[in-house]
Design an enzyme around this catalytic site. Structure first.
Site: not given
Ligand SMILES: CC(C)(COP(=O)(O)OP(=O)(O)OC[C@H]1O[C@@H](n2cnc3c(N)ncnc32)[C@H](O)[C@@H]1OP(=O)(O)O)[C@@H](O)C(=O)NCCC(=O)NCCS
Length: 402
Positions: A225, A230-231, A233-236, A258
């Site tokens: 993402i 990030q953060g 909710g798009h990852g979920a 993987e």
């Molecule tokens: C890991 C990754 C895919 C997660 O994606 P994301 O979109 O940030 O994930 P989410 O937003 O669904 O969740 C991340 C955090 O944000 C929080 N969050 C989600 N929506 C939120 C909102 N509206 N307000 C506040 N926090 C929120 C979640 O609770 C979660 O917190 P936690 O980890 O403490 O439980 C992303 O951070 C990323 O691409 N990282 C770099 C690459 C990587 O590590 N990829 C994975 C392995 S290949």
């Protein structure tokens, strides 16, 4: 001399400026810049470029199509003639990872923004959702499934995957010339001068492994993402949409990943627990009876979740259903989780015992066995506490979404 040369070292994470540009004014707005988490794959473990003062590597992308502006700027550079040293070839290193077709001219890049209205998400839409941002605006997102047969996708993917180098520690680029790859993309719909445009938010790549005799096992390869999103909710949303997509295909055995990172495991715990919490075998009254064959079967058949992941889900849901202030219940819970965590330690101990048989007595430290048991006990307790921390985070997130 050494002191002087030290001034020509730049931290490449700081020097690399990334941007996703929607409007011409974003180009000059430092507030929209973000920086890599990693640059070691290009610049070595120190993440330092030598030979420049005030180095700035600009990699700006149009928000949807990811057309690229690439520029290297600096205030001064060492020269062979005066300093007898050579500057790192920063430009050459970046050119190795960005595909041809970028521009180095800011005006040309700004004029490319006009073409963004023609950019449409690739493939078929699987899911759409809305999010309220801080300004109480309602933003709409779409998740699409694409493959290499989508016109223009291969070139777009080459631009998109350049971000992996900056945000995944062990990233490598994919050779996508294989129809077993599936791509899932997230886009944000936004408005520009009354028109609807699409911005790239993130993506996931999945390889469909063949399982004898007639099944497939989709394996998540990379997920990203983009940092500005990030953060939120798009990852979920993305992981859940991907799971739901594969659940609908009878030929899919289960979904794996993987070499999953810690962040990915956290996200997966949340998504899988959200999906499993309504399955009858995971009812609160069944959780205290232990991890059952019914749970394994139901998670696999209905949600294509494998046994190992179903076990974590069970531990999370059981924690949620346990009154941890009740000593007896808390103890039963702790033992249950430690029993699973102990698996690898038991294996370790068996290996150690075998090793002892092969070593001469003088090679063995006299109290090695005792030390190991103690260390293992401490490690086990540490793993348990870490698991609890992660599980509590998932439970909190589930509660906040309820
Ligand atoms: C890991 C990754 C895919 C997660 O994606 P994301 O979109 O940030 O994930 P989410 O937003 O669904 O969740 C991340 C955090 O944000 C929080 N969050 C989600 N929506 C939120 C909102 N509206 N307000 C506040 N926090 C929120 C979640 O609770 C979660 O917190 P936690 O980890 O403490 O439980 C992303 O951070 C990323 O691409 N990282 C770099 C690459 C990587 O590590 N990829 C994975 C392995 S290949």
């Amino acid at each position: 001399m050494e002191k002087k040369l030290a001034e020509y070292k730049c931290d490449t994470n700081e020097a690399t400026c990334l941007k996703l540009v929607r409007f011409p004014e974003d180009v000059e707005d430092d507030g929209t810049t973000f920086h890599p988490e990693y640059s070691h794959q290009l610049f070595g473990d120190d993440e330092v470029a030598f030979g420049y003062k005030g180095l700035q590597i600009q990699l700006f992308y149009t928000a949807g199509n990811l057309s690229t502006l690439f520029k290297v700027k600096y205030s001064s550079k060492v020269t062979d003639t005066f300093d007898c040293v050579e500057a790192d070839d920063v430009e050459g290193k970046i050119r190795e990872i960005i595909p041809a077709g970028f521009t180095s001219n800011t005006d040309d890049f700004i004029s490319l923004l006009e073409k963004e209205a023609n950019f449409k998400p690739f493939g078929t839409m699987l899911h759409s959702y809305t999010v309220h941002n801080e300004e109480a605006e309602q933003l709409t997102y779409q998740i699409h499934k694409a493959d290499i047969s989508c016109p223009g996708f291969q070139e777009y993917h080459e631009r998109l995957q350049t971000f992996l180098m900056w945000f995944i520690e062990t990233a490598s680029f994919l050779d996508i010339d294989d129809d077993r790859w599936d791509f899932f993309l997230v886009f944000e719909k936004y408005n520009k001068d009354g028109e609807t445009l699409y911005a790239t938010v993130g993506y996931m790549t999945v390889y469909n492994y063949y399982v004898y005799p007639d099944k497939t096992r989709p394996r998540v390869s990379q997920m990203l993402i983009l940092p500005p999103f990030q953060g939120e909710g798009h990852g979920a949303q993305l992981l859940e949409a991907v799971h739901r997509f594969y659940c609908s295909l009878p030929k899919v055995q289960d979904i794996t990943a993987e070499d999953p990172s810690e962040n990915y495991v956290k996200l997966r715990d949340y998504v899988l627990t959200k999906l499993c919490q309504n399955l009858p075998s995971f009812d609160a009254d069944k959780l205290h009876l232990g991890f059952s064959a019914d749970m394994i079967r139901e998670a696999q058949e209905k949600l294509k979740i494998n046994k190992k992941h179903a076990r974590r889900v069970y531990e999370i849901l059981r924690l949620r259903a346990t009154d941890m202030s009740d000593e007896e219940k808390a103890r039963a819970y702790r033992l249950e989780v430690k029993k699973r965590l102990f698996g690898p330690y038991r294996k370790n101990q068996r290996e150690l015992a075998k090793m002892r048989k092969c070593l001469r007595p003088e090679e063995l430290v006299s109290h090695m066995g005792q030390l190991d048991t103690q260390t293992q006990h401490e490690e086990l307790e540490k793993s348990y506490q870490l698991a609890l921390e992660d599980y509590r985070r998932v439970i909190e997130r589930l509660a906040s979404q309820a």
